[in-house]
Motif scaffolding. Structure first.
Motif, mmCIF file in Angstrom:
data_model
loop_
_atom_site.group_PDB
_atom_site.id
_atom_site.type_symbol
_atom_site.label_atom_id
_atom_site.label_comp_id
_atom_site.label_asym_id
_atom_site.label_seq_id
_atom_site.Cartn_x
_atom_site.Cartn_y
_atom_site.Cartn_z
ATOM 1 N N PHE A 84 1.235 -1.302 -0.103
ATOM 2 C CA PHE A 84 -0.003 0.052 -0.450
ATOM 3 C C PHE A 84 0.851 1.638 -0.134
ATOM 4 C CE2 PHE A 84 -2.297 3.282 2.170
ATOM 5 C CZ PHE A 84 -3.402 3.816 1.512
ATOM 6 N N ASP A 85 0.793 2.235 -0.449
ATOM 7 C CA ASP A 85 1.445 3.908 -1.054
ATOM 8 C C ASP A 85 2.072 3.529 -1.803
ATOM 9 O OD1 ASP A 85 -0.570 6.398 -0.564
ATOM 10 O OD2 ASP A 85 0.465 6.647 0.830
ATOM 11 N N VAL A 86 2.756 1.965 -1.692
ATOM 12 C CA VAL A 86 4.419 2.314 -1.986
ATOM 13 C C VAL A 86 4.959 1.638 -3.388
ATOM 14 C CG1 VAL A 86 5.650 2.645 -0.213
ATOM 15 C CG2 VAL A 86 4.891 0.229 -0.318
ATOM 16 N N LEU A 90 9.543 0.020 -6.536
ATOM 17 C CA LEU A 90 9.049 0.735 -5.287
ATOM 18 C C LEU A 90 9.232 2.043 -4.701
ATOM 19 C CD1 LEU A 90 9.806 -0.954 -2.037
ATOM 20 C CD2 LEU A 90 9.949 0.289 -1.649
ATOM 21 N N VAL A 91 8.250 2.986 -4.365
ATOM 22 C CA VAL A 91 8.595 4.325 -4.410
ATOM 23 C C VAL A 91 8.887 4.550 -3.152
ATOM 24 C CG1 VAL A 91 7.172 6.684 -4.348
ATOM 25 C CG2 VAL A 91 6.805 5.091 -6.281
ATOM 26 N N LYS A 92 10.130 4.574 -2.558
ATOM 27 C CA LYS A 92 10.674 4.404 -1.236
ATOM 28 C C LYS A 92 10.723 6.018 -0.173
ATOM 29 C CE LYS A 92 14.909 4.278 1.908
ATOM 30 N NZ LYS A 92 13.963 5.320 2.647
ATOM 31 N N SER A 93 10.446 7.198 -1.500
ATOM 32 C CA SER A 93 10.459 8.201 -0.238
ATOM 33 C C SER A 93 10.199 9.333 -1.661
ATOM 34 C CB SER A 93 11.085 9.120 0.184
ATOM 35 O OG SER A 93 12.222 10.003 -0.447
ATOM 36 N N GLN A 145 1.654 -7.131 7.712
ATOM 37 C CA GLN A 145 2.242 -5.943 6.300
ATOM 38 C C GLN A 145 3.702 -6.294 5.763
ATOM 39 O OE1 GLN A 145 -1.434 -5.669 4.899
ATOM 40 N NE2 GLN A 145 -1.068 -3.536 3.309
ATOM 41 N N LEU A 199 5.430 -7.658 2.882
ATOM 42 C CA LEU A 199 5.869 -7.068 1.946
ATOM 43 C C LEU A 199 7.379 -7.084 1.634
ATOM 44 C CD1 LEU A 199 5.873 -4.680 -0.227
ATOM 45 C CD2 LEU A 199 6.482 -2.899 0.843
ATOM 46 N N ILE A 256 -4.307 -4.630 5.904
ATOM 47 C CA ILE A 256 -4.244 -3.368 6.044
ATOM 48 C C ILE A 256 -5.570 -2.399 5.653
ATOM 49 C CG2 ILE A 256 -3.615 -0.519 6.725
ATOM 50 C CD1 ILE A 256 -2.240 -3.132 8.120
#
Lengths: 308, 308
Positions: free
Chosen positions: A20-22, A151-154, A201, A205, A228
């Motif tokens: 989720f989100d990354v 993967l968008v780490k940040s 989670q 991942l 989640i």
């Protein structure tokens, strides 16, 4: 150097169950076509939109906004026309706005002789994505630009990791033709989550990243669980559990919500299983009275690309 | 087949910043020595314990309990004597109980001709670990048995993933000689955490797994952050932030609480940097008036092993 380029800007799946989100991955058989043209006339002009009804005003159009961000940073001695042949329905949950945002900057970069790398292009595209989703995120942009799994780490600083893609991995997508409001899909998520669920989670991942590196389909399957977000957002997608049950029964490695929905993705080893999953889901969903469409796609490891 | 084996059972670091409850790695220069001996006399008997004051009663000793679990499952035609030369101080946070639990079952397995694989040995060792920590967990056992970095994907069923270890990775450990009660280190953790923090944590863990697969030291460094547990547990370790600050300044890739503390680990590229980190931490901690000891260790990729 050519003054015109035709490109394919792919649909993408974000979140990918435990990511989720990354995490995100790129599709191959679904995407928008776009033509980007260098012009003597300065500025960014959207000259054609087919497929869906979207604004021609540059500042109100996702492809236009990302193009403008790059244009203003670059200040080239020319302008650009953008034609959009949209196949990905806005709001379908497979990265429609990301495809638009990515397509314009990728095309312009090619026509300018590639002054920017893909991470820099993502930075521009984020501005377009933000117009559509009201926040700066890159979980669809990254796979659309880089291909494969990302993967968008940040986000700040922007750091995108390219995760290896196993050879024979296919996605089956169902897009139920319903509308989920972004505000609703956000509001339904809890602000706080139980620590032990979070551990499950991140274990999944970590395990999925390892599985993708080691071509381990069994472990991919064991990792594709979302404890989640799915329990909340799946309520917004009619017959979600039925789809998931038949997909897994038909051989899916895993199944989850694509982005914030309503599309649902399944992953499988081999195109035959992907087809079996499609058939099984079709049988279930055709009885619901809800319009839907489906796609089968190999994971696209190239991302957005030039076409002839 | 020999009737006696001498083994080295290593210390381990669990949690590893972003990998709370699932990740661990194995040390090489710190560990217990044990002798396991096959006997005609049936049963498990602990015949010698040096280094620390631990119970000789098999059922009350971690090494004894894990040995018993294996013994009862195997029902061999012999018994075993266990000698424990303990170097890892119980309660130091570098897997003292795990080393004991692992050592006995590893040694017995060797003497029996290796009827069990490492995952099966972990199952037995979990029983011993549970005696010490009051819950069944494997985040120290797994690296002690497998070596290198391990991710315990799940306990039930037990699934352990072996993550590649970069070539030149060293750990520097400081063990402040204070006691942290397990009950306190558990009670200090929140039951619920903020979703956005959890996303940061799993993004870092996914990223760390990718970094270990790709030998990417820079990314290891960027990933070694713990936004969930460290803010709470670090309060139990005097001068934690000072240690972390000087370690990072001396070149550490990252720094975090080992297990539930009080030990603190730093990771670094190369033994020279590990030594610099040790010097910097020693300088700070020698002023605190708290007794401490320190270790430098290459990451041990073999795990528990036979010695001559």
């Amino acid at each position: 150097m050519k003054n015109e380029i035709k490109i394919f800007s792919p649909a993408t799946v974000a979140n990918v169950a435990c990511g989720f989100d990354v995490l995100g991955f790129c599709l191959d058989s679904v995407g928008d076509d776009m033509v980007i043209r260098k012009t003597d006339k300065k500025g960014i002009h959207i000259t054609k939109i087919e497929g869906f009804d979207l604004p021609y005003e540059t500042e109100l159009n996702v492809a236009g906004v990302s193009a403008l961000a790059m244009y203003e940073a670059t200040q080239p001695d020319c302008g650009f026309e953008i034609e959009i042949y949209k196949n990905i329905k806005p709001g379908s949950g497979i990265g429609s706005s990301a495809a638009s945002a990515v397509g314009s900057v990728f095309g312009m970069n090619e026509l300018l002789g590639r002054p920017y790398n893909k991470t820099q292009l993502t930075q521009f595209a984020i501005k377009g994505e933000a117009l559509a989703s009201k926040c700066e995120h890159a979980d669809n942009l990254a796979p659309a630009l880089f291909g494969g799994f990302t993967l968008v780490k940040s986000i700040s600083p922007l750091e995108i990791l390219e995760i290896p893609t196993p050879d024979n991995l296919y996605a089956t997508i169902i897009h139920p033709q319903i509308e989920i409001k972004t505000s609703e899909s956000r509001a339904i998520l809890p602000k706080k989550i139980i620590l032990s669920d979070a551990i499950t989670q991140w274990s999944n991942l970590g395990s999925l990243i390892h599985a993708l590196h080691t071509n381990n389909y069994d472990l991919i399957s064991k990792s594709l669980h979302d404890v989640i977000v799915e329990p909340h957002r799946s309520k917004l997608i009619p017959h979600y559990n039925d789809v998931k049950t038949v997909a897994i029964k038909a051989g899916a490695l895993g199944c989850g919500i694509s982005g914030s929905g309503p599309s649902i993705f399944s992953l499988s080893k081999g195109v035959e299983t992907a087809q079996n999953i499609k058939n099984a889901i079709e049988e279930v969903y055709s009885k619901t009275g809800i319009e839907f469409d489906m796609h089968i796609s190999e994971i696209n490891t190239e991302g957005v690309k030039k076409i002839n």
